[in-house]
Design a protein around this motif. Structure first.
Motif, PDB file in Angstrom:
ATOM      1  N   UNK A   2       0.791  -1.225   0.000  1.00 47.52           N
ATOM      2  CA  UNK A   2       0.000   0.000   0.000  1.00 47.52           C
ATOM      3  C   UNK A   2       0.820   1.269   0.000  1.00 47.52           C
ATOM      4  N   UNK A   3       1.943   1.273  -0.706  1.00 45.32           N
ATOM      5  CA  UNK A   3       2.829   2.436  -0.732  1.00 45.32           C
ATOM      6  C   UNK A   3       2.141   3.668  -1.320  1.00 45.32           C
ATOM      7  N   UNK A   4       2.484   4.829  -0.792  1.00 42.77           N
ATOM      8  CA  UNK A   4       1.998   6.111  -1.289  1.00 42.77           C
ATOM      9  C   UNK A   4       3.093   6.855  -2.060  1.00 42.77           C
ATOM     10  N   UNK A   5       4.108   6.130  -2.526  1.00 44.55           N
ATOM     11  CA  UNK A   5       5.218   6.756  -3.232  1.00 44.55           C
ATOM     12  C   UNK A   5       4.734   7.471  -4.494  1.00 44.55           C
ATOM     13  N   UNK A   6       5.351   8.615  -4.775  1.00 46.23           N
ATOM     14  CA  UNK A   6       5.067   9.367  -5.999  1.00 46.23           C
ATOM     15  C   UNK A   6       5.789   8.683  -7.156  1.00 46.23           C
ATOM     16  N   UNK A   7       5.060   8.362  -8.222  1.00 50.40           N
ATOM     17  CA  UNK A   7       5.623   7.654  -9.370  1.00 50.40           C
ATOM     18  C   UNK A   7       5.643   8.598 -10.564  1.00 50.40           C
ATOM     19  N   UNK A   8       6.836   8.878 -11.069  1.00 54.36           N
ATOM     20  CA  UNK A   8       7.026   9.910 -12.087  1.00 54.36           C
ATOM     21  C   UNK A   8       7.785   9.354 -13.279  1.00 54.36           C
ATOM     22  N   UNK A   9       7.421   9.814 -14.460  1.00 61.70           N
ATOM     23  CA  UNK A   9       8.132   9.476 -15.691  1.00 61.70           C
ATOM     24  C   UNK A   9       8.805  10.732 -16.234  1.00 61.70           C
ATOM     25  N   UNK A  10      10.002  10.562 -16.810  1.00 58.87           N
ATOM     26  CA  UNK A  10      10.606  11.622 -17.600  1.00 58.87           C
ATOM     27  C   UNK A  10      11.585  12.505 -16.864  1.00 58.87           C
ATOM     28  N   UNK A  11      11.978  13.571 -17.557  1.00 55.53           N
ATOM     29  CA  UNK A  11      12.967  14.505 -17.049  1.00 55.53           C
ATOM     30  C   UNK A  11      12.279  15.680 -16.360  1.00 55.53           C
ATOM     31  N   UNK A  12      13.082  16.547 -15.767  1.00 53.77           N
ATOM     32  CA  UNK A  12      12.558  17.741 -15.101  1.00 53.77           C
ATOM     33  C   UNK A  12      11.699  18.556 -16.075  1.00 53.77           C
ATOM     34  N   UNK A  13      10.512  18.987 -15.662  1.00 56.26           N
ATOM     35  CA  UNK A  13       9.628  19.723 -16.574  1.00 56.26           C
ATOM     36  C   UNK A  13      10.275  20.961 -17.203  1.00 56.26           C
ATOM     37  N   UNK A  14      11.115  21.671 -16.456  1.00 61.82           N
ATOM     38  CA  UNK A  14      11.765  22.856 -17.012  1.00 61.82           C
ATOM     39  C   UNK A  14      12.719  22.478 -18.143  1.00 61.82           C
ATOM     40  N   UNK A  15      13.477  21.395 -17.937  1.00 62.85           N
ATOM     41  CA  UNK A  15      14.398  20.931 -18.982  1.00 62.85           C
ATOM     42  C   UNK A  15      13.613  20.438 -20.187  1.00 62.85           C
ATOM     43  N   UNK A  16      12.510  19.767 -19.942  1.00 54.57           N
ATOM     44  CA  UNK A  16      11.675  19.268 -21.040  1.00 54.57           C
ATOM     45  C   UNK A  16      11.139  20.427 -21.878  1.00 54.57           C
ATOM     46  N   UNK A  17      10.654  21.463 -21.216  1.00 51.47           N
ATOM     47  CA  UNK A  17      10.131  22.622 -21.934  1.00 51.47           C
ATOM     48  C   UNK A  17      11.219  23.309 -22.754  1.00 51.47           C
ATOM     49  N   UNK A  18      12.410  23.436 -22.155  1.00 50.01           N
ATOM     50  CA  UNK A  18      13.525  24.033 -22.886  1.00 50.01           C
ATOM     51  C   UNK A  18      13.879  23.200 -24.115  1.00 50.01           C
ATOM     52  N   UNK A  19      13.816  21.885 -23.978  1.00 50.81           N
ATOM     53  CA  UNK A  19      14.094  21.009 -25.106  1.00 50.81           C
ATOM     54  C   UNK A  19      13.089  21.186 -26.226  1.00 50.81           C
TER      55      UNK A  19
END
Length: 207
Positions: free
Chosen positions: A126-143
């Protein structure tokens, strides 16, 4: 820290490195310098040894996991997992291992099995861990901005080449644009920032 942004000694005789077929152990060499990193899923939680440091995190202390696609020049199929505990401490796993200065090999099966087993155990308790995909949103936007600017520039050069009759140059630009779009576009597509759930692991950031 990931959770804020998005709401053991190696065994002797192990030959390179994905050693447990049941997903409870993963070993890899992150660089040419230094020893291997080892991760074990035990009854106590996640046991790890990285760069001379070691620790055991109970599963309930795992606060976040980020999965991403991280190709390098020597290995295009390279994936990464960042695991963070409730104190903000972080460990990183790669799906490849270094052998020599000219050889970095994939460990797709061992890496995937370990990541899947870790998520299975977290879901079971029953973990409440945050599960995220990808790179930092700021870096993604810059890309995305850079990709757009390059695309506009390439289109302008292509139109000019066609107008002036430089068909060889136009073909070169088309080929270059296709290669650039395939490499950079694929990287950004896989690493689009988003969340996922324990019962739907993202296939595009797993080998």
């Amino acid at each position: 820290m990931l959770s804020q942004l998005f709401g053991a000694t190696p065994r002797a005789g192990v030959k390179g490195l994905e050693v447990a077929g049941d997903g409870t152990q993963y070993v890899f060499k992150p660089s040419l310098v230094g020893g291997a990193s080892q991760f074990d899923l035990t009854g106590e939680g996640l046991s790890w040894q990285v760069r001379g440091k070691h620790g055991v995190w109970p599963l309930e202390k795992i606060a976040a996991i980020r999965l991403s696609y991280r190709p390098v020049s020597m290995q295009s199929r390279r994936f990464r997992a960042d695991i963070e505990d409730t104190r903000g401490e972080r460990v990183t796993l790669y799906s490849t291992t270094w052998h020599t200065v000219a050889l970095m090999s994939p460990q797709d099966n061992g890496y995937r099995a370990f990541i899947v087993e870790l998520h299975r155990r977290l879901a079971a308790m029953g973990s409440k861990a945050v599960l995220v995909v990808g790179i930092n949103p700021a870096i993604y936007t810059a890309g995305l901005v850079v990709l757009g600017l390059v695309g506009v520039s390439m289109l302008g050069l292509l139109i000019r080449a066609l107008i002036t009759g430089e068909f060889a140059g136009a073909l070169f630009l088309i080929g270059f644009a296709a290669l650039f779009g395939w490499q950079i576009g694929g990287f950004l597509r896989r690493n689009k920032p988003r969340t996922y759930t324990f019962d739907a692991l993202p296939k595009d950031v797993l080998p």
